[in-house]
Design an enzyme around this catalytic site. Structure first.
Site, mmCIF file in Angstrom:
data_model
loop_
_atom_site.group_PDB
_atom_site.id
_atom_site.type_symbol
_atom_site.label_atom_id
_atom_site.label_comp_id
_atom_site.label_asym_id
_atom_site.label_seq_id
_atom_site.Cartn_x
_atom_site.Cartn_y
_atom_site.Cartn_z
ATOM 1 N N ASP A 8 4.906 1.716 -3.738
ATOM 2 C CA ASP A 8 5.688 0.735 -2.994
ATOM 3 C C ASP A 8 5.054 0.597 -1.609
ATOM 4 O OD1 ASP A 8 7.583 -0.964 -1.982
ATOM 5 O OD2 ASP A 8 9.248 0.457 -2.097
ATOM 6 N N CYS A 25 7.307 -6.546 -1.825
ATOM 7 C CA CYS A 25 8.215 -7.500 -1.200
ATOM 8 C C CYS A 25 7.466 -8.726 -0.691
ATOM 9 C CB CYS A 25 8.988 -6.820 -0.063
ATOM 10 S SG CYS A 25 7.918 -6.193 1.240
#
Length: 164
Positions: free
Chosen positions: A2, A29
């Site tokens: 991530d 994201c």
């Protein structure tokens, strides 16, 4: 993994690849950096198995993207470098089959021709056929010869299929 909004680095992705995990889950994201990093991973022989958007922030424009990747095995793909210019496009094997020639002659001339007649005409025109294709079983065997009318029809078919 991530990574931050800025994405991963090529060095980190190479290090992950060298560890050779079977699967990799990439959470992002930022669609732009995700695309960039996935392009690097694909070059490192990773295969995208599944992509799923996850709305962790309702009522906003932000979405997390989860990507499942798997290590591509060496035998998963075969790379072939083929130069089409070097292929012999006039080769009879790349042209019409015996059945296609039979169908053409029947449709255009209303004549039924045998594979024996087609192979005789192909030999006369210098087109290679199998060494023993449609040859008599014995030396004394009487082999019917292709009638002139059918020979002309077969030649027309060979011209149609650009074999002569």
């Amino acid at each position: 993994m991530d990574p931050p909004r800025a994405g991963s680095t090529p060095e980190f992705l190479q290090a992950v690849s060298r560890m050779k995990p079977e699967k990799l889950v990439y959470i992002s994201c930022n669609p732009e950096t995700l695309q960039r990093d996935l392009e690097i991973l694909v070059k490192l022989r990773w295969k995208v198995e599944r992509i799923q958007g996850v709305d962790l922030f309702p009522m906003t424009e932000h979405v997390e993207t989860v990507v499942l990747l798997s290590q591509q095995k060496p035998d998963d793909t075969i790379e072939i470098d083929l130069d089409l210019d070097e292929l012999d496009a006039t080769s009879a094997e790349l042209k019409a089959t015996y059945q296609e020639i039979k169908d053409y002659v029947l449709k255009e001339f209303g004549l039924k021709v045998s594979s024996l007649y087609i192979s005789q005409v192909k030999r006369k025109c210098g087109i290679g056929v199998g060494e023993n294709y449609n040859l008599p079983k014995s030396e004394n065997a009487r082999v019917p010869q292709c009638p002139k009318e059918k020979e002309e029809a077969i030649k027309a078919a060979l011209k149609y299929f650009a074999m002569i």
